[in-house]
Design an enzyme around this catalytic site. Sequence first.
Site, PDB file in Angstrom:
ATOM      1  N   SER A 124     -47.274 -91.998 -23.540  1.00  0.00           N
ATOM      2  CA  SER A 124     -47.018 -90.755 -24.210  1.00  0.00           C
ATOM      3  C   SER A 124     -47.997 -89.644 -23.305  1.00  0.00           C
ATOM      4  O   SER A 124     -48.792 -90.001 -22.635  1.00  0.00           O
ATOM      5  CB  SER A 124     -47.680 -90.611 -25.713  1.00  0.00           C
ATOM      6  OG  SER A 124     -47.615 -89.229 -25.997  1.00  0.00           O
ATOM      7  N   TYR A 150     -54.357 -93.012 -32.371  1.00  0.00           N
ATOM      8  CA  TYR A 150     -53.216 -93.029 -31.755  1.00  0.00           C
ATOM      9  C   TYR A 150     -52.937 -92.843 -30.116  1.00  0.00           C
ATOM     10  O   TYR A 150     -52.655 -93.591 -29.242  1.00  0.00           O
ATOM     11  CB  TYR A 150     -51.976 -92.138 -32.391  1.00  0.00           C
ATOM     12  CG  TYR A 150     -50.817 -92.121 -31.536  1.00  0.00           C
ATOM     13  CD1 TYR A 150     -49.701 -92.972 -31.641  1.00  0.00           C
ATOM     14  CD2 TYR A 150     -50.477 -90.993 -30.875  1.00  0.00           C
ATOM     15  CE1 TYR A 150     -48.549 -92.791 -30.819  1.00  0.00           C
ATOM     16  CE2 TYR A 150     -49.348 -90.636 -30.082  1.00  0.00           C
ATOM     17  CZ  TYR A 150     -48.242 -91.649 -30.213  1.00  0.00           C
ATOM     18  OH  TYR A 150     -47.325 -91.614 -29.437  1.00  0.00           O
ATOM     19  N   LYS A 154     -52.612 -95.551 -26.967  1.00  0.00           N
ATOM     20  CA  LYS A 154     -51.496 -95.346 -25.678  1.00  0.00           C
ATOM     21  C   LYS A 154     -52.174 -95.537 -24.523  1.00  0.00           C
ATOM     22  O   LYS A 154     -51.901 -96.178 -23.384  1.00  0.00           O
ATOM     23  CB  LYS A 154     -50.837 -94.175 -25.612  1.00  0.00           C
ATOM     24  CG  LYS A 154     -49.900 -93.979 -26.770  1.00  0.00           C
ATOM     25  CD  LYS A 154     -48.684 -94.778 -26.744  1.00  0.00           C
ATOM     26  CE  LYS A 154     -47.669 -94.765 -27.759  1.00  0.00           C
ATOM     27  NZ  LYS A 154     -46.625 -95.701 -27.846  1.00  0.00           N
TER      28      LYS A 154
HETATM   29  C1  UD1 Z   1     -47.453 -84.615 -31.521  1.00  0.00           C
HETATM   30  C2  UD1 Z   1     -48.682 -85.644 -31.463  1.00  0.00           C
HETATM   31  C3  UD1 Z   1     -48.777 -86.417 -30.322  1.00  0.00           C
HETATM   32  C4  UD1 Z   1     -47.374 -87.531 -30.353  1.00  0.00           C
HETATM   33  C5  UD1 Z   1     -46.167 -86.430 -30.418  1.00  0.00           C
HETATM   34  C6  UD1 Z   1     -44.841 -87.393 -30.703  1.00  0.00           C
HETATM   35  C7  UD1 Z   1     -50.320 -84.292 -32.626  1.00  0.00           C
HETATM   36  C8  UD1 Z   1     -51.655 -83.241 -32.454  1.00  0.00           C
HETATM   37  N1  UD1 Z   1     -49.734 -84.612 -31.359  1.00  0.00           N
HETATM   38  O1  UD1 Z   1     -47.350 -84.085 -30.547  1.00  0.00           O
HETATM   39  O2  UD1 Z   1     -49.832 -87.170 -29.939  1.00  0.00           O
HETATM   40  O3  UD1 Z   1     -47.477 -88.183 -28.905  1.00  0.00           O
HETATM   41  O4  UD1 Z   1     -46.319 -85.664 -31.431  1.00  0.00           O
HETATM   42  O5  UD1 Z   1     -43.954 -86.892 -30.621  1.00  0.00           O
HETATM   43  O6  UD1 Z   1     -50.092 -84.413 -33.756  1.00  0.00           O
HETATM   44  N2  UD1 Z   1     -45.515 -77.623 -35.224  1.00  0.00           N
HETATM   45  C9  UD1 Z   1     -45.657 -76.440 -36.240  1.00  0.00           C
HETATM   46  N3  UD1 Z   1     -45.068 -76.929 -37.691  1.00  0.00           N
HETATM   47  C10 UD1 Z   1     -44.947 -78.100 -37.649  1.00  0.00           C
HETATM   48  C11 UD1 Z   1     -44.935 -79.045 -36.835  1.00  0.00           C
HETATM   49  C12 UD1 Z   1     -45.356 -78.687 -35.617  1.00  0.00           C
HETATM   50  O7  UD1 Z   1     -45.811 -75.228 -35.974  1.00  0.00           O
HETATM   51  O8  UD1 Z   1     -44.528 -78.407 -38.942  1.00  0.00           O
HETATM   52  C13 UD1 Z   1     -45.904 -77.178 -33.729  1.00  0.00           C
HETATM   53  C14 UD1 Z   1     -47.280 -77.988 -33.310  1.00  0.00           C
HETATM   54  O9  UD1 Z   1     -48.381 -77.093 -33.636  1.00  0.00           O
HETATM   55  C15 UD1 Z   1     -46.852 -77.778 -31.670  1.00  0.00           C
HETATM   56  C16 UD1 Z   1     -45.364 -77.921 -31.829  1.00  0.00           C
HETATM   57  O10 UD1 Z   1     -44.930 -77.527 -33.185  1.00  0.00           O
HETATM   58  O11 UD1 Z   1     -47.173 -76.524 -31.155  1.00  0.00           O
HETATM   59  C17 UD1 Z   1     -44.859 -79.194 -31.765  1.00  0.00           C
HETATM   60  O12 UD1 Z   1     -45.349 -80.259 -32.509  1.00  0.00           O
HETATM   61  P1  UD1 Z   1     -45.011 -81.774 -32.583  1.00  0.00           P
HETATM   62  O13 UD1 Z   1     -43.444 -82.066 -32.952  1.00  0.00           O
HETATM   63  O14 UD1 Z   1     -45.962 -82.370 -33.861  1.00  0.00           O
HETATM   64  O15 UD1 Z   1     -45.484 -82.452 -31.283  1.00  0.00           O
HETATM   65  P2  UD1 Z   1     -46.913 -82.514 -30.513  1.00  0.00           P
HETATM   66  O16 UD1 Z   1     -48.173 -81.595 -31.265  1.00  0.00           O
HETATM   67  O17 UD1 Z   1     -46.542 -82.025 -29.112  1.00  0.00           O
END
Ligand code: UD1
Length: 344
Positions: A124, A150, A154
Amino acid sequence: MTILVTGGAGYIGSHTCVSLLESRYTVVAMDDLSNSSEESLRRVGKITGKSMEFFKASVQDEDALSGIFDSHKIDCVIHFAGFKAVGESTQKPLEYYENNLASTIALAKAMSEHGCKRLIFSSSATVYDGRNIVAPFAESARTGNCTNPYGWTKFMNEQILRDWAASDPEVSVVNLRYFNPIGAHPSGLIGEDPRGIPNNLMPYISQVAVGRRDHLSVYGDDYDTKDGTGVRDYIHVMDLAEGHVKAVEYAMEHTGEAVFNLGTGTGYSVLEIVKAFEKASGVKIPYVITDRRPGDLAELYSDPSKSAEQLHWTAKRGLEEMCRDTWNWQKNNPNGYEGQRKDD
Ligand code: UD1
């Protein structure tokens, strides 16, 4: 050529099984179904018109592994199986380290004992030291300093496999660092089916669209990004799946350890994703801006040039297709594979 796919019933695993079968590989899938459904594999069969053998077992089960390797000539293994919820990993660190590390070690040992020496590992972008490096992230960028157990599993698994490859000149390990996989197979038959409340952005949006959730919380709009919301490198899961087929080909021709990013190289903000999804689905996504999520970074996207040059792979599908296929899957399967969930 026979490929063993651990975690084959999961989100990325099932899409990769489709790509492998369509590329004429024989597939043996293994999954303990702790976070997936066998229905996904039945649908892989429906999409491809091809069958594959399935073993319901944990990768930590050494007898099950021996049984598979004794009865099949496995040419290469793709190892997806593992726990993957970031938040949960901070609550249950020992379970995460035990499961994610012990399964990789059991697998590599069984492979060594049976003379199977090619392994593709599902790593990842979380292994990058994102707080101290600036996007785009190339494979040579600094890793470590992970923000949760997690992520460390990795990081540690990559190291374990790197050491295994260094110990035996016949071993070939490909560590694939995924950015943010979204989307689904265009048939709408398979897709992402998280249990409980989704942690990740796209499944949350699509569950809002289908009426399972009220609204989206956007975690912060005060980042130093184009519109203040977090920027990520979203990649269509079918592009990701095809990257694994390329990695298998690479492992056939090379020994040693190699690491490749699987991303598009383009970053989109949370609000851009919301807009693109609304356009693709015709459904309005209500959202509220909330506090930042602890551990989140402002901007994270790949430099995919090494994969293009050495793996001969680039992502082909754009954001519109990612949203269209996510929506197609979600609206055809509003409650995932198994109807209404008990935990909702
Ligand atoms: C997350 C994990 C990462 C993992 C990946 C798997 C965290 C901090 N990181 O990455 O370790 O490998 O998922 O796919 O959890 N967001 C919102 N609202 C939500 C959900 C997300 O605003 O309900 C935003 C987040 O702040 C971020 C973006 O959407 O800016 C993407 O979030 P997400 O899909 O959770 O992925 P990552 O944070 O990149």
